[in-house]
Scaffold this active site. Structure first.
Site, PDB file in Angstrom:
ATOM      1  CE  LYS A 116     -24.958  -9.738  10.948  1.00  0.00           C
ATOM      2  NZ  LYS A 116     -24.453 -10.970  11.593  1.00  0.00           N
ATOM      3  CD  GLU A 200     -20.275  -5.000  13.765  1.00  0.00           C
ATOM      4  OE1 GLU A 200     -20.141  -5.710  14.781  1.00  0.00           O
ATOM      5  OE2 GLU A 200     -21.359  -4.838  13.197  1.00  0.00           O
ATOM      6  NE  ARG A 292     -34.621 -15.038  12.442  1.00  0.00           N
ATOM      7  CZ  ARG A 292     -34.171 -15.095  13.678  1.00  0.00           C
ATOM      8  NH1 ARG A 292     -35.013 -15.239  14.686  1.00  0.00           N
ATOM      9  NH2 ARG A 292     -32.878 -15.006  13.955  1.00  0.00           N
TER      10      ARG A 292
HETATM   11  P1  ADP Z   1     -25.342 -13.624  13.922  1.00  0.00           P
HETATM   12  O1  ADP Z   1     -26.253 -12.991  12.934  1.00  0.00           O
HETATM   13  O2  ADP Z   1     -24.402 -14.616  13.323  1.00  0.00           O
HETATM   14  O3  ADP Z   1     -26.063 -14.127  15.149  1.00  0.00           O
HETATM   15  P2  ADP Z   1     -24.666 -11.097  15.256  1.00  0.00           P
HETATM   16  O4  ADP Z   1     -24.137  -9.945  14.499  1.00  0.00           O
HETATM   17  O5  ADP Z   1     -26.098 -11.056  15.669  1.00  0.00           O
HETATM   18  O6  ADP Z   1     -24.366 -12.438  14.421  1.00  0.00           O
HETATM   19  O7  ADP Z   1     -23.775 -11.344  16.559  1.00  0.00           O
HETATM   20  C1  ADP Z   1     -23.926 -12.473  17.375  1.00  0.00           C
HETATM   21  C2  ADP Z   1     -23.167 -12.278  18.681  1.00  0.00           C
HETATM   22  O8  ADP Z   1     -21.785 -12.056  18.425  1.00  0.00           O
HETATM   23  C3  ADP Z   1     -23.618 -11.079  19.501  1.00  0.00           C
HETATM   24  O9  ADP Z   1     -24.716 -11.369  20.334  1.00  0.00           O
HETATM   25  C4  ADP Z   1     -22.366 -10.769  20.305  1.00  0.00           C
HETATM   26  O10 ADP Z   1     -22.239 -11.656  21.401  1.00  0.00           O
HETATM   27  C5  ADP Z   1     -21.250 -11.090  19.329  1.00  0.00           C
HETATM   28  N1  ADP Z   1     -20.843  -9.867  18.583  1.00  0.00           N
HETATM   29  C6  ADP Z   1     -21.272  -9.470  17.371  1.00  0.00           C
HETATM   30  N2  ADP Z   1     -20.682  -8.315  16.992  1.00  0.00           N
HETATM   31  C7  ADP Z   1     -19.860  -7.961  17.995  1.00  0.00           C
HETATM   32  C8  ADP Z   1     -18.942  -6.867  18.218  1.00  0.00           C
HETATM   33  N3  ADP Z   1     -18.756  -5.911  17.312  1.00  0.00           N
HETATM   34  N4  ADP Z   1     -18.251  -6.863  19.374  1.00  0.00           N
HETATM   35  C9  ADP Z   1     -18.407  -7.840  20.295  1.00  0.00           C
HETATM   36  N5  ADP Z   1     -19.225  -8.877  20.148  1.00  0.00           N
HETATM   37  C10 ADP Z   1     -19.955  -8.953  19.011  1.00  0.00           C
END
Ligand code: ADP
Length: 460
Positions: A116, A200, A292
């Site tokens: 990522k 982030e 995917r």
């Molecule tokens: P994973 O791959 O573990 O699912 P993601 O990066 O897709 O992780 O993030 C999953 C969830 O976490 C998002 O849908 C959101 O709700 C929360 N999230 C991720 N990054 C942030 C961020 N920078 N700020 C706020 N919420 C976040």
């Protein structure tokens, strides 16, 4: 078209893909573990091969056994579904080395998007907005402290190899950051064998908005619109809808264009999802790309009328996309409720066991994706999601009403499920207004579970 496809998955997604193959006149080969001998995917496939014991590391994650099964049954394609080996670059490469088409992008794209922090860097270079944070990985606590000072607290420490909401820790101050780094690293190391983390800015209570894309081998890329997946518990989705209610049309255009740009910058092939978080002013930021098919793909299928799994197979067969962007039209509103065998009144603890009786809803605008049947056994080895109920209506109100009716008709006797909790969401005021964010479940869960309890009492 591909001539014979092995489906390297189980449960509802294996059933979805096997049905799709059969609808296209392509024989489908199931693989199954000893625990899944009587599972629906094993029973409905044209052929089925046992690939090992119930523990997924010895069966559904056993690349050699799966490839052997594909070779011995004469398959020229493998559909990985979601989870398991679907985002495993090594598996995609092994398929290619064995002249079997992996239905998805190539190993190089999977590994770039799967890391990522690398994906973030590529998106920044392509001009896709990303959440403010580290350029790539955050190597040391000192570096993390410096970056956090720049972007401002609160921050999220995230695992580069992360998925399923694991390896993510919040820090509200410089005092909390070293511990958050340590925890995220440890969790990522244990879950993914890779402790690399990045930083982030935490967007407070964002909406999770994602865009479905399709890209063919001839480099055409289109989007199929967006979904709102903000009803989440511990960063795991529970309910999704398309389109995202209340989004300004300029924002919709911009976010969909950003997703197409994201797919182009990694020379994408197949179906993919570009995920964003969005703040209350509708500023959106890339968080990751899933390379995917996704659990929630049916809501997009319902509003566009485009069969995404069917398109995956056509694209993998080398056929150019038959839709231009102008051909893609959204009609109505769709919603999906995930039903898991978990006890919502007992901290969502898994509830495996025998399902004595199942009745699923049907009717206009109603769809169910599931591998359950009366007498099926839910194994403790696998994911607890057992059914997805999807409804389509002309507008959101009709869709919600139809979903209330559909979940009301659903009967799963035996293990406890999240069905009653999903039903209560459909009566929640904030949800009905449609302007909810990822903070919804955190705020509303106590009220929702107490409604489930009360409803249980009334039933008796
Ligand atoms: P994973 O791959 O573990 O699912 P993601 O990066 O897709 O992780 O993030 C999953 C969830 O976490 C998002 O849908 C959101 O709700 C929360 N999230 C991720 N990054 C942030 C961020 N920078 N700020 C706020 N919420 C976040």
């Amino acid at each position: 078209m591909l001539k014979k496809i092995l489906v390297a998955n189980r449960g509802e997604i294996a059933v979805r893909v096997i049905r799709e193959c059969q609808d296209n006149g392509i024989p489908a080969v199931a693989v199954y573990s000893e625990a899944d001998r009587d599972s629906l995917h094993t029973l409905i496939a044209d052929e089925a091969v046992c690939i090992g014991p119930g523990n997924p590391t010895e069966s559904y994650l056993n690349m050699n056994n799966i490839l052997q099964a594909a070779l011995s049954t004469g398959c020229d394609g493998i559909h990985p579904g979601f989870g398991l080996l679907s985002e495993n670059a090594k598996f995609a490469d092994l398929c290619r080395e064995n002249d079997i088409k992996f239905i998805g992008p190539d190993g190089d794209t999977i590994s770039k998007m799967g890391d990522k922090s690398t994906a973030r860097q590529m998106m920044m270079a392509a001009g896709v907005p990303v959440v403010p944070g580290s350029d790539g990985a955050a190597e040391s606590t000192e570096e993390a402290l410096r970056i956090a000072e720049e972007i401002g607290y609160p921050v999220l420490v995230k695992a580069s190899a992360g998925g399923g909401g694991r390896g993510m820790r919040r820090a509200d101050s410089s005092e909390e950051l070293p511990e958050a780094m340590k925890q995220a690293r440890m969790e990522a190391e244990a879950a993914f064998g890779d402790g690399t983390v990045y930083l982030e800015k935490l967007i407070l209570n964002p909406r999770h908005i994602e865009v479905q894309v399709l890209a063919d081998q001839q480099h055409h890329v289109i989007h199929l619109g967006e979904r709102n997946c903000s009803i989440q518990r511990r960063n795991q989705k529970m309910l999704e809808e398309a389109p995202a209610f209340g989004l300004r049309s300029e924002t919709r255009t911009k976010i969909c264009q950003a997703a197409v740009l994201a797919a182009k910058c990694c020379d994408y092939e197949g179906a993919g999802t570009v995920e964003f978080v969005m703040d209350s002013q509708e500023h959106f930021y890339f968080i990751e790309m899933n390379t995917r098919i996704q659990v929630e793909h049916p809501v997009t299928e319902m509003v566009t009328g485009i069969n995404i799994v069917g398109e995956q197979i056509r694209i993998a067969s080398g056929i150019p996309l038959r839709y231009t962007q102008e051909d893609v039209q959204m009609k109505g509103h769709a919603m999906e409720c995930r039903i898991c065998c978990e006890d919502p009144l007992n901290n969502f603890s898994p509830c495996p066991g025998k399902v004595d009786f199942v009745h699923f809803p049907s009717g206009f605008g109603t769809r169910v994706e599931s591998a359950l049947y009366s007498g099926a056994v839910i194994s403790p080895y696998y994911d607890s999601m057992v059914a997805k109920v999807i409804t389509l209506g002309e507008n959101r109100v009709e869709t919600v009403r139809r979903m209330r009716r559909a979940l009301g008709e659903t009967v799963i006797e035996g293990p406890k499920t999240t069905q009653p909790l999903m039903q209560m969401i459909l009566y929640n005021r904030k949800f009905l207004r449609g302007n909810y964010n990822t903070g919804f479940i955190g705020e509303e869960l106590p009220e929702l579970t107490s409604m489930v309890q009360t409803a249980g009492m009334l039933k008796e």
